[in-house]
Design a protein around this motif. Structure first.
Motif, short mmCIF file in Angstrom:
data_model
loop_
_atom_site.label_atom_id
_atom_site.label_comp_id
_atom_site.label_asym_id
_atom_site.label_seq_id
_atom_site.Cartn_x
_atom_site.Cartn_y
_atom_site.Cartn_z
N LEU A 39 0.84 -1.20 0.00
CA LEU A 39 0.00 0.00 0.00
C LEU A 39 0.88 1.25 0.00
O LEU A 39 0.66 2.18 0.77
CB LEU A 39 -0.93 -0.02 1.21
N GLU A 42 -1.08 4.61 -0.65
CA GLU A 42 -1.86 5.01 0.50
C GLU A 42 -0.95 5.59 1.59
O GLU A 42 -1.25 6.59 2.21
CB GLU A 42 -2.66 3.83 1.06
N LEU A 46 -0.72 9.60 3.16
CA LEU A 46 -0.87 9.91 4.58
C LEU A 46 0.39 10.47 5.22
O LEU A 46 0.33 11.25 6.16
CB LEU A 46 -1.27 8.64 5.34
N GLU A 62 -1.29 -4.90 2.90
CA GLU A 62 -2.57 -5.54 3.19
C GLU A 62 -2.36 -7.03 2.96
O GLU A 62 -1.89 -7.45 1.90
CB GLU A 62 -3.67 -5.01 2.28
N TRP A 72 -4.10 -4.91 7.80
CA TRP A 72 -3.00 -4.06 7.35
C TRP A 72 -1.85 -4.20 8.32
O TRP A 72 -2.04 -4.26 9.53
CB TRP A 72 -3.44 -2.61 7.25
N ILE A 98 -3.89 6.23 9.80
CA ILE A 98 -4.44 5.10 9.06
C ILE A 98 -5.84 4.79 9.55
O ILE A 98 -6.77 4.58 8.76
CB ILE A 98 -3.51 3.86 9.18
N LYS A 101 -8.24 7.79 8.41
CA LYS A 101 -8.50 7.90 6.96
C LYS A 101 -9.18 6.65 6.39
O LYS A 101 -10.08 6.73 5.57
CB LYS A 101 -7.18 8.16 6.23
N PHE A 102 -8.74 5.47 6.84
CA PHE A 102 -9.21 4.22 6.23
C PHE A 102 -10.05 3.35 7.16
O PHE A 102 -10.52 2.29 6.74
CB PHE A 102 -8.01 3.41 5.72
N ASP A 103 -10.19 3.74 8.42
CA ASP A 103 -10.92 2.97 9.41
C ASP A 103 -10.37 1.54 9.50
O ASP A 103 -11.12 0.56 9.54
CB ASP A 103 -12.42 2.95 9.11
N ARG A 104 -9.04 1.45 9.48
CA ARG A 104 -8.38 0.15 9.53
C ARG A 104 -7.45 0.08 10.73
O ARG A 104 -6.66 0.98 10.96
CB ARG A 104 -7.52 -0.08 8.26
#
Length: 182
Positions: A39, A42, A46, A62, A72, A98, A101-104
Motif C-alpha cells: 500500500l 496510500e 498519509l 494488506e 493491514w 491510518i 483515513k481508512f478505518d483500519r
C-alpha cells in the motif's frame, strides 16, 4: 543493508518470510495463497514526510487472513542510531492517521537494526489529567539476538539479521571487505 532501498526491495519480495521470521504469531493467520498488497500509494498520501527520511523504512501492506478478512501491517525498519525523541509519537501518528483515513486497525512492528541500546521505544504515552493514550507496538531488536540461535533458523531473514549483527563492529578495509563477503 544500511540504507532503506535494500530493505524496501526485500520486504516487497519476501513478505511471507518476513512475517514468518519476525511475526510468527501472525503468520498462521495469513492466507499467503493470495498475494499481499503493498500500500505504498496510500502510505505516501498519509505520510508525505516519510519520503525525505533515508534512515528508516516505512511500509504498509494488506494481507488476507484465512478467515476471509484483511489486515493491514505497518512495518518500520529503524536504521538510524541517533536519538529521535519523537519516534514513538510518530508510530502512534501512523496508527491514528491510518485508522482515521481508512478505518483500519493495523499490526505494527519496528525492527531496530543498530547496536546501541538507546532510543529503542516500544510504546507511546500521552497524558493530561484524566485523559490518557497508550499505544504499544511490537519490536525486534537485532542487538538482542543470538548468532548461535539464528544459525539454526532456515529463513532468509535469519541470514539478513546475522549479517547485520556481524556488521555491528565492522571496520571497512580491503581485507575486512574480502573476509566479510566470503
Amino acid at each position: 543493508m544500511k540504507t532503506d532501498l535494500g530493505w524496501k526491495y526485500i520486504l516487497d519480495e519476501l513478505l511471507p518470510q518476513f512475517i514468518d521470521f519476525f511475526m510468527p504469531d501472525l503468520y498462521d493467520f495469513v492466507d499467503f495463497s493470495i498475494k499481499p498488497k503493498a500500500l505504498d500509494n496510500e502510505f505516501a498520501i498519509l505520510f508525505p514526510e516519510s519520503k525525505s527520511e533515508d534512515r528508516r523504512v516505512d511500509k504498509l501492506f494488506e494481507v488476507y487472513l484465512k478467515n476471509g478478512k484483511t489486515k493491514w501491517i505497518l512495518l518500520n525498519v529503524e536504521i538510524q542510531s541517533y536519538e529521535d525523541s519523537d519516534f514513538a509519537k510518530r508510530m502512534y501518528q501512523h496508527y491514528a492517521r491510518i485508522f482515521d483515513k481508512f478505518d483500519r486497525e493495523i499490526e505494527a512492528i519496528v525492527i531496530y537494526t543498530y547496536k546501541s541500546d538507546r532510543h529503542k521505544y516500544k510504546k507511546y504515552e500521552s497524558k493530561f489529567l484524566e485523559t490518557k493514550i497508550t499505544y504499544e507496538f511490537r519490536t525486534y531488536d537485532l542487538a538482542e539476538q543470538s548468532l548461535e540461535e539464528l544459525e539454526k533458523i532456515k529463513n532468509p531473514f535469519s541470514f539478513v539479521v546475522q549479517t547485520l549483527i556481524k556488521g555491528f563492529d565492522y571496520k571497512e578495509t580491503d581485507t575486512n571487505n574480502f573476509r566479510f563477503k566470503k
